[in-house]
Design a protein around this motif. Structure first.
Motif, mmCIF file in Angstrom:
data_model
loop_
_atom_site.group_PDB
_atom_site.id
_atom_site.type_symbol
_atom_site.label_atom_id
_atom_site.label_comp_id
_atom_site.label_asym_id
_atom_site.label_seq_id
_atom_site.Cartn_x
_atom_site.Cartn_y
_atom_site.Cartn_z
ATOM 1 N N PHE A 174 0.915 -1.240 -0.125
ATOM 2 C CA PHE A 174 -0.093 0.156 0.050
ATOM 3 C C PHE A 174 0.919 1.205 -0.015
ATOM 4 O O PHE A 174 0.813 2.219 -0.778
ATOM 5 N N LEU A 175 1.885 1.363 0.992
ATOM 6 C CA LEU A 175 2.810 2.439 1.048
ATOM 7 C C LEU A 175 3.587 2.629 -0.432
ATOM 8 O O LEU A 175 3.854 3.630 -0.884
ATOM 9 N N ALA A 176 4.054 1.337 -0.939
ATOM 10 C CA ALA A 176 4.814 1.435 -2.051
ATOM 11 C C ALA A 176 3.929 2.139 -3.363
ATOM 12 O O ALA A 176 4.234 2.929 -4.052
ATOM 13 N N TYR A 177 2.681 1.535 -3.424
ATOM 14 C CA TYR A 177 1.611 2.064 -4.419
ATOM 15 C C TYR A 177 1.278 3.597 -4.270
ATOM 16 O O TYR A 177 1.504 4.283 -5.343
ATOM 17 N N TRP A 178 1.280 4.171 -2.958
ATOM 18 C CA TRP A 178 1.115 5.371 -2.958
ATOM 19 C C TRP A 178 2.443 6.500 -3.235
ATOM 20 O O TRP A 178 2.520 7.227 -3.524
ATOM 21 N N MET A 179 3.599 5.528 -2.801
ATOM 22 C CA MET A 179 4.915 6.385 -3.284
ATOM 23 C C MET A 179 5.087 6.510 -4.466
ATOM 24 O O MET A 179 5.853 7.440 -5.011
ATOM 25 N N VAL A 180 4.591 5.709 -5.408
ATOM 26 C CA VAL A 180 4.681 5.786 -6.855
ATOM 27 C C VAL A 180 3.933 6.927 -7.425
ATOM 28 O O VAL A 180 4.471 7.631 -8.215
ATOM 29 N N PHE A 181 2.777 7.259 -6.735
ATOM 30 C CA PHE A 181 1.798 8.469 -7.109
ATOM 31 C C PHE A 181 2.762 9.450 -6.658
ATOM 32 O O PHE A 181 2.605 10.742 -7.491
ATOM 33 N N GLY A 182 3.163 9.510 -5.423
ATOM 34 C CA GLY A 182 3.754 10.626 -5.136
ATOM 35 C C GLY A 182 4.951 11.104 -5.896
ATOM 36 O O GLY A 182 5.374 12.311 -6.382
ATOM 37 N N MET A 183 5.719 10.200 -6.298
ATOM 38 C CA MET A 183 6.914 10.483 -7.151
ATOM 39 C C MET A 183 6.481 10.855 -8.470
ATOM 40 O O MET A 183 7.156 11.852 -8.893
ATOM 41 N N TRP B 157 12.158 13.915 -7.146
ATOM 42 C CA TRP B 157 11.956 12.794 -7.553
ATOM 43 C C TRP B 157 12.644 11.565 -7.565
ATOM 44 O O TRP B 157 12.330 10.215 -6.900
ATOM 45 N N PRO B 158 13.943 11.680 -7.550
ATOM 46 C CA PRO B 158 15.052 10.451 -7.441
ATOM 47 C C PRO B 158 15.097 10.016 -6.092
ATOM 48 O O PRO B 158 15.358 8.597 -5.948
ATOM 49 N N PHE B 159 14.660 10.640 -5.104
ATOM 50 C CA PHE B 159 14.949 10.438 -3.599
ATOM 51 C C PHE B 159 13.833 9.449 -3.293
ATOM 52 O O PHE B 159 13.684 8.987 -2.095
ATOM 53 N N TYR B 160 12.742 9.349 -4.133
ATOM 54 C CA TYR B 160 11.767 8.475 -3.714
ATOM 55 C C TYR B 160 11.992 7.070 -4.180
ATOM 56 O O TYR B 160 11.401 5.982 -3.392
ATOM 57 N N ILE B 161 12.985 6.734 -4.912
ATOM 58 C CA ILE B 161 13.253 5.482 -5.359
ATOM 59 C C ILE B 161 13.828 4.531 -4.396
ATOM 60 O O ILE B 161 13.322 3.301 -4.144
ATOM 61 N N PRO B 162 14.770 5.021 -3.632
ATOM 62 C CA PRO B 162 15.126 3.881 -2.393
ATOM 63 C C PRO B 162 14.074 3.499 -1.468
ATOM 64 O O PRO B 162 13.660 2.401 -0.995
ATOM 65 N N GLY B 163 13.238 4.464 -0.946
ATOM 66 C CA GLY B 163 11.958 4.195 -0.214
ATOM 67 C C GLY B 163 11.049 3.304 -1.129
ATOM 68 O O GLY B 163 10.536 2.405 -0.676
#
Length: 165
Positions: A110-119, A137-143
């Motif tokens: 769920f968190l990964a799903y919403w992180m994709v949209f945030g990124m 945006w690249p700093f979303y990738i490690p998370g």
């Protein structure tokens, strides 16, 4: 749990630790610059702090914080109430463990799903840091990768053999 997942979790944790060490080094350097500025001020001189320090720390923390979750899951380091669980029948213990591992998988995905949209939103808005001008945006990738690895490890533990439990 497979050795590949365990090694990935270890690698993520080590990389997160290195990022935290970089934050400590930059913070120490910036603090030292402020101290030097106070001393130099006595003589009418100035010593500047690190420009963009806050930008760097914010982005680095956003990466490092989530990189420890897979390691914690791999080592079953998340909170559990052992006092009650130890007194339950083994079959019930396994069922509850499976349930919580399934919930963990769901939460991580769920968190990964919403992180994709945030990124994607941050990328489409071309958001950059205020001082350094780095794209965020690249700093979303490690998370995002950390959340996926966390889910994989929890799923591996849920569906792995009993020896992993």
């Amino acid at each position: 749990m497979s050795m590949v997942l365990r090694r990935l979790a270890d690698g993520f944790a080590l990389l997160g630790g290195l990022i935290l060490l970089a934050i400590v080094a930059v913070t120490t350097t910036n603090t030292f610059a402020f101290i030097l500025d106070r001393v130099a001020g006595i003589f009418g001189a100035d010593v500047a702090g690190l420009p963009g320090y806050e930008d760097f720390v914010q982005l680095a923390i956003s990466c490092a914080a989530l990189m420890f979750f897979p390691y914690c899951q791999a080592n079953r380091g998340h909170v559990s109430v052992e006092l009650l669980m130890d007194r339950m029948p083994r079959a019930l213990q396994r069922a509850i463990d499976f349930l919580w591992l399934a919930v963990t998988v769901a939460v991580a995905l769920f968190l990964a799903y919403w992180m994709v949209f945030g990124m994607l939103e941050v990328r489409s808005d071309q958001v950059v840091t205020s001082v350094l001008g780095w794209p965020t945006w690249p700093f979303y990738i490690p998370g995002l990768l950390s959340m996926i690895l966390w889910a994989l490890i929890a799923a591996s533990q849920a569906f792995g053999d009993v020896a992993d439990a």
